[in-house]
Motif scaffolding. Sequence first.
Motif, PDB file in Angstrom:
ATOM      1  N   ILE A  86      39.653  40.461  42.231  1.00 60.82           N
ATOM      2  CA  ILE A  86      39.995  40.572  40.820  1.00 60.82           C
ATOM      3  C   ILE A  86      41.173  41.533  40.698  1.00 60.82           C
ATOM      4  O   ILE A  86      41.346  42.416  41.550  1.00 60.82           O
ATOM      5  CB  ILE A  86      38.769  41.036  39.995  1.00 60.82           C
ATOM      6  CG1 ILE A  86      38.963  40.750  38.498  1.00 60.82           C
ATOM      7  CG2 ILE A  86      38.433  42.493  40.262  1.00 60.82           C
ATOM      8  CD1 ILE A  86      37.678  40.792  37.701  1.00 60.82           C
ATOM      9  N   PHE A  87      42.013  41.352  39.684  1.00 59.70           N
ATOM     10  CA  PHE A  87      43.218  42.171  39.588  1.00 59.70           C
ATOM     11  C   PHE A  87      43.527  42.523  38.143  1.00 59.70           C
ATOM     12  O   PHE A  87      43.053  41.878  37.201  1.00 59.70           O
ATOM     13  CB  PHE A  87      44.417  41.449  40.218  1.00 59.70           C
ATOM     14  CG  PHE A  87      44.727  40.098  39.620  1.00 59.70           C
ATOM     15  CD1 PHE A  87      45.491  39.979  38.462  1.00 59.70           C
ATOM     16  CD2 PHE A  87      44.258  38.941  40.221  1.00 59.70           C
ATOM     17  CE1 PHE A  87      45.776  38.742  37.905  1.00 59.70           C
ATOM     18  CE2 PHE A  87      44.534  37.690  39.679  1.00 59.70           C
ATOM     19  CZ  PHE A  87      45.295  37.592  38.516  1.00 59.70           C
ATOM     20  N   MET A  88      44.344  43.579  37.996  1.00 59.14           N
ATOM     21  CA  MET A  88      44.900  43.982  36.704  1.00 59.14           C
ATOM     22  C   MET A  88      46.392  44.165  36.874  1.00 59.14           C
ATOM     23  O   MET A  88      46.831  44.833  37.809  1.00 59.14           O
ATOM     24  CB  MET A  88      44.280  45.295  36.216  1.00 59.14           C
ATOM     25  CG  MET A  88      44.870  45.810  34.901  1.00 59.14           C
ATOM     26  SD  MET A  88      44.385  47.535  34.532  1.00 59.14           S
ATOM     27  CE  MET A  88      45.549  48.462  35.559  1.00 59.14           C
TER      28      MET A  88
ATOM     29  N   GLY B 252      42.702  39.213  35.892  1.00 61.79           N
ATOM     30  CA  GLY B 252      42.491  37.880  36.433  1.00 61.79           C
ATOM     31  C   GLY B 252      41.806  37.933  37.779  1.00 61.79           C
ATOM     32  O   GLY B 252      41.418  39.002  38.256  1.00 61.79           O
ATOM     33  N   LYS B 253      41.670  36.761  38.399  1.00 58.94           N
ATOM     34  CA  LYS B 253      41.013  36.685  39.699  1.00 58.94           C
ATOM     35  C   LYS B 253      41.700  35.649  40.570  1.00 58.94           C
ATOM     36  O   LYS B 253      42.501  34.832  40.087  1.00 58.94           O
ATOM     37  CB  LYS B 253      39.536  36.314  39.534  1.00 58.94           C
ATOM     38  CG  LYS B 253      39.308  34.886  39.031  1.00 58.94           C
ATOM     39  CD  LYS B 253      37.811  34.564  38.985  1.00 58.94           C
ATOM     40  CE  LYS B 253      37.575  33.111  38.560  1.00 58.94           C
ATOM     41  NZ  LYS B 253      36.123  32.763  38.596  1.00 58.94           N
TER      42      LYS B 253
ATOM     43  N   SER C  28      37.598  48.451  32.059  1.00 56.34           N
ATOM     44  CA  SER C  28      36.255  48.013  31.656  1.00 56.34           C
ATOM     45  C   SER C  28      36.089  46.509  31.835  1.00 56.34           C
ATOM     46  O   SER C  28      35.033  46.026  32.269  1.00 56.34           O
ATOM     47  CB  SER C  28      35.981  48.391  30.192  1.00 56.34           C
ATOM     48  OG  SER C  28      35.946  49.788  30.030  1.00 56.34           O
ATOM     49  N   SER C  29      37.147  45.766  31.516  1.00 50.50           N
ATOM     50  CA  SER C  29      37.110  44.314  31.682  1.00 50.50           C
ATOM     51  C   SER C  29      36.965  43.935  33.152  1.00 50.50           C
ATOM     52  O   SER C  29      36.232  42.988  33.486  1.00 50.50           O
ATOM     53  CB  SER C  29      38.384  43.687  31.105  1.00 50.50           C
ATOM     54  OG  SER C  29      38.472  42.319  31.430  1.00 50.50           O
ATOM     55  N   ILE C  30      37.657  44.655  34.025  1.00 51.95           N
ATOM     56  CA  ILE C  30      37.527  44.379  35.461  1.00 51.95           C
ATOM     57  C   ILE C  30      36.065  44.483  35.879  1.00 51.95           C
ATOM     58  O   ILE C  30      35.519  43.587  36.534  1.00 51.95           O
ATOM     59  CB  ILE C  30      38.380  45.368  36.282  1.00 51.95           C
ATOM     60  CG1 ILE C  30      39.867  45.063  36.133  1.00 51.95           C
ATOM     61  CG2 ILE C  30      37.991  45.304  37.770  1.00 51.95           C
ATOM     62  CD1 ILE C  30      40.766  46.104  36.768  1.00 51.95           C
TER      63      ILE C  30
ATOM     64  N   GLY D 292      49.510  48.258  38.740  1.00 50.82           N
ATOM     65  CA  GLY D 292      48.547  47.192  39.006  1.00 50.82           C
ATOM     66  C   GLY D 292      47.393  47.612  39.903  1.00 50.82           C
ATOM     67  O   GLY D 292      47.478  48.595  40.649  1.00 50.82           O
ATOM     68  N   LEU D 293      46.318  46.850  39.841  1.00 49.55           N
ATOM     69  CA  LEU D 293      45.144  47.040  40.690  1.00 49.55           C
ATOM     70  C   LEU D 293      44.755  45.703  41.305  1.00 49.55           C
ATOM     71  O   LEU D 293      44.904  44.657  40.657  1.00 49.55           O
ATOM     72  CB  LEU D 293      43.936  47.551  39.899  1.00 49.55           C
ATOM     73  CG  LEU D 293      44.009  48.893  39.176  1.00 49.55           C
ATOM     74  CD1 LEU D 293      42.707  49.120  38.408  1.00 49.55           C
ATOM     75  CD2 LEU D 293      44.245  50.024  40.166  1.00 49.55           C
TER      76      LEU D 293
END
Length: 279
Positions: free
Chosen positions: A158-160, A190-191, A212-214, A272-273
């Motif tokens: 999963i990413f940000m 997203g993923k 939080s969404s992640i 980003g993450l």
Amino acid sequence: MIINELKIVADSSADTFAFDGVSFASAPLKIRTDSKEYTDDGALDVEAMVNDLAAYKGKSSSSCPSPADWLTCFGDAKYVFCITITATLSGSYNSACVAKKQYEEEHPERKVFVFNSLSAGGELRLVMEKVRELASSDMDFESICAEAEKYAQTTALIFMLESMKNLANNGRVSQIAAKAAGILGIRVVGKASDKGDLQPLEKCRGENKAVSSIFSNMLEIGYKGGKARLGHCCNPLAAQKLCAIIKEKFANADIEVYHSGGLCSFYEEKGGLMIGFEH
């Protein structure tokens, strides 16, 4: 036990340049502009590259390892487990398959398994850790590869992203989607899809909502407190926020936080993450 005969080889999308306990090599991808080339190896100053690219107004792109690069990484190992970035976004997998064919033709007594991760970053690291663990058992090479493939069905990415400029410039996402990121503090969460491409899940205003969404999406995918590998691009605070949220619910979770390598940072961009995790 074949750990002394096994070599794990990964392209640099795995964000790994040293891997203890087993023979290992990293095949670097490259990031190019009209005026400069960055080789994604352990010596790359990733933060300087990210800052250069943020100020750069022209086109940039990435290139995968050549078959010769892969052959160099294979060395003279009897067994090679080779893992690549998703073939949907890069030619790295196909290049490694060419190298495998040549290597096994020249050395019929040796074996190479090339694994298309359908992912990048921390998810590759998790598979590599599993292969290392399996190689310390009584399994033969074919069984190790089969178990690694099975294990990969229980991991996800999963990413940000704060920006998708580089993804759009390389045709990985549409220009329309890219414009949504970074506007008024919008982060895209997203993923990696089952096909190995990027699947947006949510647009969040502000970093705290995105983090939080992640975690919410990790739980929805099936995270139960297992391993998580948190790569960040010049954003350790966001990574630590996510780590704290995970630990609050799963105190014994096995989490590692690290700065992403050059290739992942090129696509994550600053802020980003990317999180690989078990589910």
